[in-house]
Design a protein around this motif. Structure first.
Motif, PDB file in Angstrom:
ATOM      1  N   GLY A   1      11.238 102.904  40.365  1.00 21.69           N
ATOM      2  CA  GLY A   1       9.720 103.137  40.497  1.00 21.69           C
ATOM      3  C   GLY A   1       8.935 102.765  39.376  1.00 21.69           C
ATOM      4  O   GLY A   1       7.884 102.949  39.181  1.00 21.69           O
ATOM      5  N   THR A   2       9.632 102.279  38.209  1.00 16.48           N
ATOM      6  CA  THR A   2       8.802 101.886  36.999  1.00 16.48           C
ATOM      7  C   THR A   2       9.508 100.350  36.411  1.00 16.48           C
ATOM      8  O   THR A   2      10.377  99.831  37.248  1.00 16.48           O
ATOM      9  N   THR A   3       8.871 100.063  35.445  1.00 16.92           N
ATOM     10  CA  THR A   3       9.373  98.680  34.878  1.00 16.92           C
ATOM     11  C   THR A   3      10.209  98.975  33.417  1.00 16.92           C
ATOM     12  O   THR A   3      10.223  98.160  32.621  1.00 16.92           O
TER      13      THR A   3
ATOM     14  N   PHE B   1       4.079  92.900  43.799  1.00 17.10           N
ATOM     15  CA  PHE B   1       4.380  92.521  45.460  1.00 17.10           C
ATOM     16  C   PHE B   1       4.953  93.508  45.985  1.00 17.10           C
ATOM     17  O   PHE B   1       5.387  93.306  47.243  1.00 17.10           O
ATOM     18  N   GLY B   2       4.867  94.878  45.370  1.00 20.51           N
ATOM     19  CA  GLY B   2       5.594  96.046  46.037  1.00 20.51           C
ATOM     20  C   GLY B   2       7.048  95.596  46.589  1.00 20.51           C
ATOM     21  O   GLY B   2       7.551  96.154  47.401  1.00 20.51           O
TER      22      GLY B   2
ATOM     23  N   THR C   1      11.314  84.441  46.622  1.00 24.33           N
ATOM     24  CA  THR C   1      11.427  84.324  48.228  1.00 24.33           C
ATOM     25  C   THR C   1      10.795  85.445  48.704  1.00 24.33           C
ATOM     26  O   THR C   1       9.929  85.480  49.456  1.00 24.33           O
ATOM     27  N   LEU C   2      10.980  86.800  47.930  1.00 22.99           N
ATOM     28  CA  LEU C   2      10.630  87.902  48.535  1.00 22.99           C
ATOM     29  C   LEU C   2       8.952  88.131  48.292  1.00 22.99           C
ATOM     30  O   LEU C   2       8.072  88.360  49.188  1.00 22.99           O
TER      31      LEU C   2
ATOM     32  N   ARG D   1       1.472  96.351  50.107  1.00 24.08           N
ATOM     33  CA  ARG D   1       1.737  95.384  51.150  1.00 24.08           C
ATOM     34  C   ARG D   1       1.998  95.946  52.223  1.00 24.08           C
ATOM     35  O   ARG D   1       2.518  96.885  52.838  1.00 24.08           O
ATOM     36  N   GLY D   2       1.795  94.619  53.301  1.00 25.30           N
ATOM     37  CA  GLY D   2       2.386  94.617  54.692  1.00 25.30           C
ATOM     38  C   GLY D   2       3.776  94.211  54.600  1.00 25.30           C
ATOM     39  O   GLY D   2       4.418  94.028  53.746  1.00 25.30           O
ATOM     40  N   ALA D   3       4.270  94.309  55.932  1.00 23.52           N
ATOM     41  CA  ALA D   3       5.659  93.849  56.350  1.00 23.52           C
ATOM     42  C   ALA D   3       5.870  92.461  55.806  1.00 23.52           C
ATOM     43  O   ALA D   3       5.118  91.674  55.785  1.00 23.52           O
TER      44      ALA D   3
END
Length: 478
Positions: free
Chosen positions: A213-215, A277-278, A326-327, A363-365
């Motif tokens: 949950g962090t960087t 980008f979640g 890609t993601l 973000r959405g799916a």
């Protein structure tokens, strides 16, 4: 035949000329000319300095040496941040530019990119991108550390090789590694020195992840290469070391990469975050991930902004690895195809997609995305057409570049007959490169034979203090 002379220590003539340093090459050598026109490469010298040198190598049209005196010092010369950097005997060879101001290092790399594009590809970018920069120290989350038990010194050395040598540097700190890893170098030396297998452990590969949950720095995987089975006592020593150092997990490698296995199962999985980008990217310690996570996050953001993917577009991510681009692309596009040469990475990318597929907090799916394995160094026009048309491409090859891919695209452009299946080339290509010479070669194909123009190019300082040049370029179809 070219006449070459390697000058032994003490054989070089006394210096008789002050030289004006004109530029810096990518080995961080100052470049100057003698009064007779001879080109001289000078280790330790910086542009605009006046120096003398000790010549240690000669050919019939150039000389190479080490700076011995500086009469006029560059304003960009700085005090190195590591005690093991320098020209002295035993100096570490891991970095080449610590004596040069960090901003000036980036300017040298930008010039190298532009020079390669023009001299090798006859390409000039219409716009120069602002360099991507990040922390200059403690940035290196991946490293391959050599290990050697030196009987004559009665110690174990762990780290990088000495400058221009097969010997290991006697390192006690490394400021480009995360601080927690640098602080472990001396304890690691003591650990290996206490082991029964001290003479049969040649390497430790380091891979760090983010805390969940962090960087921030999270799990620290140490992959120990061992040439003989480890004793129970040595296994116990490894476990005690991990217990004493927060976040450390040991992986063992007895032979090739396929033999890598976790010593103990109850550890924090390795992963890194792309918070814009979640997306969370799990990985194994031997998977390819970018060395510098700070720059990687900025690079992914810039690449997607430049690609400007729209919700109705199909995108192909070439050399997709475990899905680093890609993601994030799948958060923007209608459909994404990731293509990679490694079956292992394709499986990992597919798993990462499934893990991230549900909608997240920011973000959405993810859009429909699939991954395929293919030898990208043997691409043909027919294979390119078989993958279907895409509005845009993201290309992120290894050092060898993407010649076969660019050549297949150029061949299709030069065909006179339209394609029966209505295949069309991408309108825009964003090319992320770790080698400016292969980027320049491929750019020459794209611009002069495939109908594109290079609209943007700029450097990405992925490896501060080294001569490594990472860059990004944009190609738009005419």
């Amino acid at each position: 035949m070219t006449d070459t002379t390697d000058i032994k220590k003490g054989d070089a003539p006394a210096p008789d000329e002050w030289l004006h340093v004109e530029s810096l090459d990518l080995d961080a050598q100052g470049v100057a000319h003698k009064s007779d026109g001879m080109v001289v490469f000078i280790e330790g010298a910086l542009p605009f300095e006046e120096v003398r040198l000790n010549v240690h190598r000669r050919k019939n049209n150039w000389e190479q040496g080490t700076v011995t005196a500086i009469r006029r010092e560059s304003s960009q010369r700085v005090r190195p941040g590591c005690p093991h950097f320098g020209l002295h005997t035993g100096a570490c060879g891991g970095c080449k530019m610590q004596h040069l101001d960090a901003a000036a290092q980036v300017a040298v790399k930008q010039r190298a990119l532009e020079d390669n594009l023009w001299h090798l590809g006859k390409v000039r970018a219409q716009n120069v991108l602002r360099p991507l920069e990040g922390p200059a120290w403690h940035y290196r989350y991946r490293a391959r550390l050599s290990v050697r038990h030196v009987v004559k010194k009665g110690t174990v050395l762990i780290g990088f090789h000495e400058r221009k040598s097969r010997y290991l540097a006697d390192m006690t700190v490394c400021p480009v590694l995360p601080r927690q890893i640098s602080d472990m170098l001396v304890p690691l030396r003591a650990l290996i020195g206490s082991m029964d297998a001290r003479d049969t452990c040649p390497q430790i590969e380091l891979a760090c992840g983010d805390a969940p949950g962090t960087t921030r720095l999270g799990a620290r995987a140490l992959v120990l290469r061992h040439l003989a089975p480890l004793s129970d006592a040595d296994i116990g020593r490894l476990r005690a070391f991990a217990a004493a150092h927060e976040g450390v997990q040991w992986w063992l490698q007895s032979k090739g990469p396929e033999t890598v296995k976790l010593l103990d199962g109850d550890v924090m999985p390795l992963s890194y975050e792309l918070p814009a980008f979640g997306v969370t990217m799990p990985f194994k310690p031997t998977d390819f991930t970018q060395v510098n996570p700070h720059i990687n996050r900025a690079l992914v953001g810039r690449a997607l902004r430049l690609l400007d993917v729209q919700p109705d577009e199909r995108v192909i991510d070439w050399f997709c690895g475990l899905g680093n681009f890609t993601l994030p692309l799948a958060t923007r596009a209608r459909e994404v195809l990731g293509i990679e040469g490694s079956d292992t990475l394709v499986a990992r990318a597919t798993d990462n997609y499934q893990r991230n597929r549900p909608a997240g907090a920011v973000r959405g799916a993810l859009a429909p995305t699939r991954f395929v394995a293919r030898n990208l160094f043997e691409m043909t026009p027919a294979m390119l057409v078989a993958d279907g048309a895409a509005d845009k491409w993201l290309v992120d090859p290894p050092r060898e570049g993407a010649f076969a891919l660019a050549k297949a695209l150029a061949d299709l452009h030069q065909e006179t007959e339209p394609h029966a299946d209505n295949w069309t080339p991408p309108r825009r290509i964003v090319y992320v490169s770790c080698n400016p010479s292969t980027l320049a070669r491929d750019a020459g194909l794209l611009v002069h034979q495939a109908g594109y123009r290079c609209t943007f190019a700029g450097v990405v300082n992925m490896f501060p203090h080294t001569a490594h040049v990472e860059s990004i370029a944009v190609f738009d179809r005419e």
